[in-house]
Design an enzyme around this catalytic site. Structure first.
Site, mmCIF file in Angstrom:
data_model
loop_
_atom_site.group_PDB
_atom_site.id
_atom_site.type_symbol
_atom_site.label_atom_id
_atom_site.label_comp_id
_atom_site.label_asym_id
_atom_site.label_seq_id
_atom_site.Cartn_x
_atom_site.Cartn_y
_atom_site.Cartn_z
ATOM 1 N N THR A 23 0.854 -1.183 0.000
ATOM 2 C CA THR A 23 0.000 0.000 0.000
ATOM 3 C C THR A 23 0.889 1.231 0.000
ATOM 4 O O THR A 23 1.965 1.233 0.605
ATOM 5 C CB THR A 23 -1.016 0.013 1.166
ATOM 6 O OG1 THR A 23 -2.004 1.026 0.900
ATOM 7 C CG2 THR A 23 -0.377 0.274 2.506
ATOM 8 N N CYS A 29 -2.981 7.448 8.128
ATOM 9 C CA CYS A 29 -3.573 6.115 8.000
ATOM 10 C C CYS A 29 -2.612 5.065 8.563
ATOM 11 O O CYS A 29 -1.411 5.302 8.668
ATOM 12 C CB CYS A 29 -3.851 5.792 6.535
ATOM 13 S SG CYS A 29 -5.062 6.876 5.750
ATOM 14 N N HIS A 46 -5.651 -0.883 4.812
ATOM 15 C CA HIS A 46 -5.181 0.512 4.878
ATOM 16 C C HIS A 46 -6.314 1.306 5.515
ATOM 17 O O HIS A 46 -7.250 1.708 4.831
ATOM 18 C CB HIS A 46 -4.883 0.975 3.454
ATOM 19 C CG HIS A 46 -4.357 2.380 3.340
ATOM 20 N ND1 HIS A 46 -3.344 2.685 2.471
ATOM 21 C CD2 HIS A 46 -4.699 3.545 3.931
ATOM 22 C CE1 HIS A 46 -3.095 3.998 2.534
ATOM 23 N NE2 HIS A 46 -3.914 4.534 3.429
#
Length: 161
Positions: A23, A29, A46
């Site tokens: 990711t 995040c 994520h």
């Protein structure tokens, strides 16, 4: 031939070795990797926000730490992972901007990390490694074959957890 499986923001996916999973752009995040080291099955979510119960429009389970981890486990079990073998590695949760007040809304990265750790603890999944906090973004790649989590950040040394 192995494939690099991509996970977007507020997204999740699973993979089996020799494939790997990645990711991009983790700021506040948190990227959560769950891994069955015996079967070499991995999953990544994520997450953008800590808690689905505080948001009205919350049907995207991958967006939240509480529901994203549950959904990730569900998908991993369907491709053969053993629930009792799962371990976790986490990265992200940065404080990307400096604010003069320290309100909860501004501490989103820290709150994402706290919610992730709490949920994993409740599920009895040990966190084997983490690279969280500070003030820079991260891109992560996980390799189920070796169990290595590669962390890349602009202007920083690559790390392997």
């Amino acid at each position: 031939m192995s494939e690099m499986i991509k996970v977007g923001m507020a997204d999740l996916n699973v993979c089996i070795s020799p494939n790997a999973i990645t990711t991009l752009g983790l700021g506040s995040c948190v990227g959560i990797v769950l891994y069955d080291p015996i079967k070499k099955i991995a999953g990544m979510v994520h997450v953008m926000l800590p808690d689905s119960t505080k948001i009205l429009n919350n049907e995207n389970k991958a967006k939240f730490a509480d529901t994203g981890i549950d959904e990730l486990i569900r998908q991993m079990l369907t491709i053969g992972a053993d629930r009792k073998s799962l371990i976790a590695k986490i990265a992200g949760g940065a404080q990307m901007f400096a604010f003069s007040n320290n309100s909860d809304m501004m501490r989103i990265g820290e709150r994402n990390v706290e919610a992730t750790k709490l949920k994993l603890q409740q599920l009895g999944i040990p966190i084997r490694a983490e690279d969280t906090g500070l003030n820079y973004g991260r891109t992560i790649e996980f390799y189920p074959e070796t169990g290595e989590l590669l962390i890349k950040s602009v202007g920083k040394e690559r790390k392997i957890l």
